[in-house]
Design a protein around this motif. Structure first.
Motif, mmCIF file in Angstrom:
data_model
loop_
_atom_site.group_PDB
_atom_site.id
_atom_site.type_symbol
_atom_site.label_atom_id
_atom_site.label_comp_id
_atom_site.label_asym_id
_atom_site.label_seq_id
_atom_site.Cartn_x
_atom_site.Cartn_y
_atom_site.Cartn_z
ATOM 1 N N VAL A 179 7.584 -11.989 62.551
ATOM 2 C CA VAL A 179 6.609 -10.893 62.467
ATOM 3 C C VAL A 179 5.426 -11.180 63.389
ATOM 4 N N MET A 199 4.284 -2.946 63.115
ATOM 5 C CA MET A 199 5.293 -3.044 62.058
ATOM 6 C C MET A 199 4.736 -2.428 60.783
ATOM 7 N N GLU A 233 2.267 -7.278 59.135
ATOM 8 C CA GLU A 233 2.870 -6.012 58.719
ATOM 9 C C GLU A 233 1.833 -5.136 58.014
#
Length: 172
Positions: free
Chosen positions: A59, A69, A98
């Motif tokens: 990520v 994201m 995220e």
């Protein structure tokens, strides 16, 4: 490829969105069993399961390239223990980069939604994930058909617009 999500994230240039709609996943997950037995993460990355490090790194690498994201979870309320477990662990997703939102299923009743969880990469390719009735992954399938991609994109955006940011959502 064994991990098609990683493949999608590696190729993504602008966006990666994940729509989750189940109330339970991987019922035999040992970390979930530990959580049910009372283990809590307490927003402490040192307490996270071993697999977390590779996801965090992925990520972080993906978002560092400028890929946004977003993860939206549609959940039944009252929530299941599994959703409480996910909520408890989501601080780590957010810390890694995220954006996460939660939408009670009741507030999604009038939305046209795909039949299964999915990832959408750069608004051009969808990775559908198919589950058994108890929440085990049984298959994944890529789709780039424009009509399907459009449906998925509009469904995700409708969910995202109604959903509550992770920091504000309190499981009921």
């Amino acid at each position: 490829m064994k991990y098609p999500v990683r493949e999608g994230l590696a190729k993504a240039q602008r966006s990666a969105v994940h729509l989750e709609m189940r109330d339970s996943y991987t019922p035999d997950d040992p970390e979930f069993a530990r959580w049910r037995a009372g283990h809590r993460y307490g927003n402490d990355p040192e307490k996270l399961p071993d697999w977390w490090g590779s996801w965090r790194d992925l990520v972080t690498e993906t978002t560092a390239r400028g890929v946004v994201m977003r993860r939206a979870r549609i959940v039944s309320e009252p929530v299941t223990d599994y959703i409480r477990y996910e909520h408890d662990l989501t601080f780590a997703n957010v810390a890694a980069g995220e954006l996460v939102r939660w939408l009670p299923r009741r507030k999604a009743a009038d939305l046209a939604l795909p039949g299964t969880d999915l990832w959408l990469f750069d608004g051009s390719s969808v990775l559908f994930t198919f589950f058994s009735g108890i929440g085990e992954v049984v298959d994944r399938e890529w789709c780039t058909e424009p009509a399907v991609v459009g449906l998925v994109s509009s469904a995700f955006e409708a969910v995202w617009a109604r959903a509550t940011p992770h920091e504000e959502y309190k499981p009921v």
